[in-house]
Design a protein around this motif. Structure first.
Motif, PDB file in Angstrom:
ATOM      1  N   LEU A 116       0.817  -1.210   0.000  1.00 21.09           N
ATOM      2  CA  LEU A 116       0.000   0.000   0.000  1.00 21.09           C
ATOM      3  C   LEU A 116       0.852   1.261   0.000  1.00 21.09           C
ATOM      4  O   LEU A 116       0.494   2.257  -0.640  1.00 21.09           O
ATOM      5  CB  LEU A 116      -0.946   0.005   1.201  1.00 21.09           C
ATOM      6  CG  LEU A 116      -1.979  -1.118   1.243  1.00 21.09           C
ATOM      7  CD1 LEU A 116      -2.859  -0.970   2.475  1.00 21.09           C
ATOM      8  CD2 LEU A 116      -2.802  -1.182  -0.020  1.00 21.09           C
ATOM      9  N   THR A 117       1.988   1.220   0.684  1.00 18.59           N
ATOM     10  CA  THR A 117       2.902   2.358   0.666  1.00 18.59           C
ATOM     11  C   THR A 117       3.421   2.590  -0.747  1.00 18.59           C
ATOM     12  O   THR A 117       3.467   3.726  -1.224  1.00 18.59           O
ATOM     13  CB  THR A 117       4.074   2.130   1.642  1.00 18.59           C
ATOM     14  OG1 THR A 117       3.543   2.026   2.964  1.00 18.59           O
ATOM     15  CG2 THR A 117       5.085   3.254   1.582  1.00 18.59           C
ATOM     16  N   GLY A 118       3.797   1.514  -1.430  1.00 15.36           N
ATOM     17  CA  GLY A 118       4.272   1.639  -2.813  1.00 15.36           C
ATOM     18  C   GLY A 118       3.204   2.181  -3.743  1.00 15.36           C
ATOM     19  O   GLY A 118       3.482   2.994  -4.628  1.00 15.36           O
ATOM     20  N   LEU A 119       1.971   1.753  -3.541  1.00 15.61           N
ATOM     21  CA  LEU A 119       0.853   2.231  -4.366  1.00 15.61           C
ATOM     22  C   LEU A 119       0.420   3.648  -3.985  1.00 15.61           C
ATOM     23  O   LEU A 119      -0.299   4.296  -4.735  1.00 15.61           O
ATOM     24  CB  LEU A 119      -0.342   1.288  -4.224  1.00 15.61           C
ATOM     25  CG  LEU A 119      -0.244  -0.053  -4.929  1.00 15.61           C
ATOM     26  CD1 LEU A 119      -1.333  -1.000  -4.427  1.00 15.61           C
ATOM     27  CD2 LEU A 119      -0.342   0.123  -6.442  1.00 15.61           C
ATOM     28  N   ARG A 120       0.832   4.060  -2.794  1.00 17.41           N
ATOM     29  CA  ARG A 120       0.425   5.348  -2.222  1.00 17.41           C
ATOM     30  C   ARG A 120      -1.088   5.396  -1.958  1.00 17.41           C
ATOM     31  O   ARG A 120      -1.728   6.434  -2.110  1.00 17.41           O
ATOM     32  CB  ARG A 120       0.877   6.517  -3.089  1.00 17.41           C
ATOM     33  CG  ARG A 120       2.386   6.641  -3.157  1.00 17.41           C
ATOM     34  CD  ARG A 120       2.802   7.816  -4.035  1.00 17.41           C
ATOM     35  NE  ARG A 120       4.240   7.882  -4.183  1.00 17.41           N
ATOM     36  CZ  ARG A 120       4.934   7.273  -5.137  1.00 17.41           C
ATOM     37  NH1 ARG A 120       4.310   6.524  -6.023  1.00 17.41           N
ATOM     38  NH2 ARG A 120       6.235   7.407  -5.200  1.00 17.41           N
ATOM     39  N   TRP A 121      -1.639   4.236  -1.575  1.00 16.84           N
ATOM     40  CA  TRP A 121      -3.039   4.197  -1.176  1.00 16.84           C
ATOM     41  C   TRP A 121      -3.114   4.650   0.273  1.00 16.84           C
ATOM     42  O   TRP A 121      -2.178   4.467   1.058  1.00 16.84           O
ATOM     43  CB  TRP A 121      -3.615   2.795  -1.321  1.00 16.84           C
ATOM     44  CG  TRP A 121      -3.782   2.364  -2.761  1.00 16.84           C
ATOM     45  CD1 TRP A 121      -3.459   3.072  -3.881  1.00 16.84           C
ATOM     46  CD2 TRP A 121      -4.307   1.121  -3.222  1.00 16.84           C
ATOM     47  NE1 TRP A 121      -3.750   2.347  -5.012  1.00 16.84           N
ATOM     48  CE2 TRP A 121      -4.276   1.145  -4.630  1.00 16.84           C
ATOM     49  CE3 TRP A 121      -4.797   0.000  -2.587  1.00 16.84           C
ATOM     50  CZ2 TRP A 121      -4.726   0.079  -5.408  1.00 16.84           C
ATOM     51  CZ3 TRP A 121      -5.244  -1.056  -3.347  1.00 16.84           C
ATOM     52  CH2 TRP A 121      -5.210  -1.015  -4.750  1.00 16.84           C
ATOM     53  N   GLN A 122      -4.230   5.243   0.637  1.00 22.08           N
ATOM     54  CA  GLN A 122      -4.408   5.841   1.952  1.00 22.08           C
ATOM     55  C   GLN A 122      -5.309   4.962   2.814  1.00 22.08           C
ATOM     56  O   GLN A 122      -6.493   4.831   2.524  1.00 22.08           O
ATOM     57  CB  GLN A 122      -5.023   7.230   1.791  1.00 22.08           C
ATOM     58  CG  GLN A 122      -5.090   8.016   3.063  1.00 22.08           C
ATOM     59  CD  GLN A 122      -3.727   8.401   3.578  1.00 22.08           C
ATOM     60  OE1 GLN A 122      -2.814   8.699   2.821  1.00 22.08           O
ATOM     61  NE2 GLN A 122      -3.567   8.367   4.881  1.00 22.08           N
ATOM     62  N   GLN A 123      -4.739   4.391   3.867  1.00 21.09           N
ATOM     63  CA  GLN A 123      -5.570   3.621   4.799  1.00 21.09           C
ATOM     64  C   GLN A 123      -6.401   4.609   5.609  1.00 21.09           C
ATOM     65  O   GLN A 123      -5.846   5.455   6.307  1.00 21.09           O
ATOM     66  CB  GLN A 123      -4.708   2.774   5.724  1.00 21.09           C
ATOM     67  CG  GLN A 123      -4.061   1.605   5.016  1.00 21.09           C
ATOM     68  CD  GLN A 123      -3.341   0.712   5.998  1.00 21.09           C
ATOM     69  OE1 GLN A 123      -3.988   0.016   6.774  1.00 21.09           O
ATOM     70  NE2 GLN A 123      -2.024   0.735   5.966  1.00 21.09           N
ATOM     71  N   VAL A 124      -7.707   4.526   5.488  1.00 15.99           N
ATOM     72  CA  VAL A 124      -8.592   5.477   6.146  1.00 15.99           C
ATOM     73  C   VAL A 124      -9.197   4.910   7.431  1.00 15.99           C
ATOM     74  O   VAL A 124      -9.922   5.614   8.122  1.00 15.99           O
ATOM     75  CB  VAL A 124      -9.697   5.972   5.185  1.00 15.99           C
ATOM     76  CG1 VAL A 124      -9.080   6.760   4.038  1.00 15.99           C
ATOM     77  CG2 VAL A 124     -10.530   4.821   4.654  1.00 15.99           C
ATOM     78  N   GLN A 125      -8.902   3.661   7.717  1.00 12.52           N
ATOM     79  CA  GLN A 125      -9.285   3.021   8.978  1.00 12.52           C
ATOM     80  C   GLN A 125      -8.115   2.169   9.436  1.00 12.52           C
ATOM     81  O   GLN A 125      -7.323   1.693   8.613  1.00 12.52           O
ATOM     82  CB  GLN A 125     -10.503   2.114   8.797  1.00 12.52           C
ATOM     83  CG  GLN A 125     -11.772   2.836   8.433  1.00 12.52           C
ATOM     84  CD  GLN A 125     -12.986   1.913   8.500  1.00 12.52           C
ATOM     85  OE1 GLN A 125     -13.058   1.027   9.329  1.00 12.52           O
ATOM     86  NE2 GLN A 125     -13.938   2.150   7.620  1.00 12.52           N
ATOM     87  N   GLU A 126      -8.033   1.959  10.721  1.00 11.31           N
ATOM     88  CA  GLU A 126      -7.033   1.026  11.232  1.00 11.31           C
ATOM     89  C   GLU A 126      -7.322  -0.355  10.655  1.00 11.31           C
ATOM     90  O   GLU A 126      -8.491  -0.726  10.510  1.00 11.31           O
ATOM     91  CB  GLU A 126      -7.081   0.964  12.763  1.00 11.31           C
ATOM     92  CG  GLU A 126      -6.489   2.162  13.451  1.00 11.31           C
ATOM     93  CD  GLU A 126      -5.003   2.326  13.171  1.00 11.31           C
ATOM     94  OE1 GLU A 126      -4.258   1.324  13.253  1.00 11.31           O
ATOM     95  OE2 GLU A 126      -4.592   3.451  12.851  1.00 11.31           O
ATOM     96  N   PRO A 127      -6.293  -1.120  10.321  1.00 15.24           N
ATOM     97  CA  PRO A 127      -6.544  -2.475   9.826  1.00 15.24           C
ATOM     98  C   PRO A 127      -7.339  -3.277  10.864  1.00 15.24           C
ATOM     99  O   PRO A 127      -7.105  -3.149  12.071  1.00 15.24           O
ATOM    100  CB  PRO A 127      -5.147  -3.062   9.654  1.00 15.24           C
ATOM    101  CG  PRO A 127      -4.238  -1.889   9.543  1.00 15.24           C
ATOM    102  CD  PRO A 127      -4.866  -0.801  10.362  1.00 15.24           C
ATOM    103  N   LEU A 128      -8.265  -4.069  10.370  1.00 10.52           N
ATOM    104  CA  LEU A 128      -9.024  -4.959  11.240  1.00 10.52           C
ATOM    105  C   LEU A 128      -8.307  -6.301  11.247  1.00 10.52           C
ATOM    106  O   LEU A 128      -8.285  -7.006  10.238  1.00 10.52           O
ATOM    107  CB  LEU A 128     -10.462  -5.114  10.745  1.00 10.52           C
ATOM    108  CG  LEU A 128     -11.344  -6.098  11.516  1.00 10.52           C
ATOM    109  CD1 LEU A 128     -11.366  -5.771  13.009  1.00 10.52           C
ATOM    110  CD2 LEU A 128     -12.739  -6.120  10.935  1.00 10.52           C
TER     111      LEU A 128
END
Length: 158
Positions: A116-128
């Motif tokens: 996800l860091t490489g894709l630059r996607w934004q985690q908008v919730q803490e991982p479940l």
């Protein structure tokens, strides 16, 4: 009155067991809550999902079991096929992670966060992270995550 275009919530989930399917069903149930009006939910298995689905999405939920301290091979295959085709166009894509881990899940989360860091996607919730022995509260947590993602899209937060 102008009709708002529906936002697209993509759920890419590997659910090979009955309990993982129950978790997926709960995510979908939450995302399709009756109070959420302008979100379309699309569920695609990782081996069937491609770049076109990601490019059409306004947000994505990724669900995987922990397999040998890593994500499922199916979800890894999804990333192998879609990473470069979506890299430039989907930077900042809102995403959330759901991991069902029999042990601790840290290796799975670390691998997913790296991608996800490489894709630059934004985690908008803490991982479940649903870890350890099966617990019925996993279902409620999944439903809440799905509802949170869809409500955020519906409200224009992401």
């Amino acid at each position: 009155m102008t009709q708002l275009a529906a936002k697209q919530l993509l759920i890419v989930a590997h659910a090979p067991s009955p309990n993982l399917q129950r978790m997926l069903d709960a995510i979908v149930r939450g995302a399709q809550h009756e109070d959420i009006e302008h979100v379309e939910v699309r569920v695609v298995k990782p081996l069937e999902a491609g770049a076109d689905e990601v490019l059409a999405a306004d947000a994505i939920i990724l669900m995987t079991p922990e397999n040998l301290a890593y994500m499922s091979g199916a979800l890894k295959d999804f990333f192998d096929r879609t990473y470069y085709p979506v890299l430039e166009e989907k930077q900042g894509l809102a995403c959330a992670l759901v991991v069902r881990a029999g042990h601790d899940g840290t290796g799975t989360l670390r691998a997913l966060k790296t991608i996800l860091t490489g894709l630059r996607w934004q985690q908008v919730q803490e991982p479940l992270l649903c870890k350890g022995a099966w617990d019925e509260t996993f279902i409620e947590q999944c439903e809440e995550l799905g509802m949170g993602m869809a409500a955020g899209l519906d409200a224009g937060i992401f």
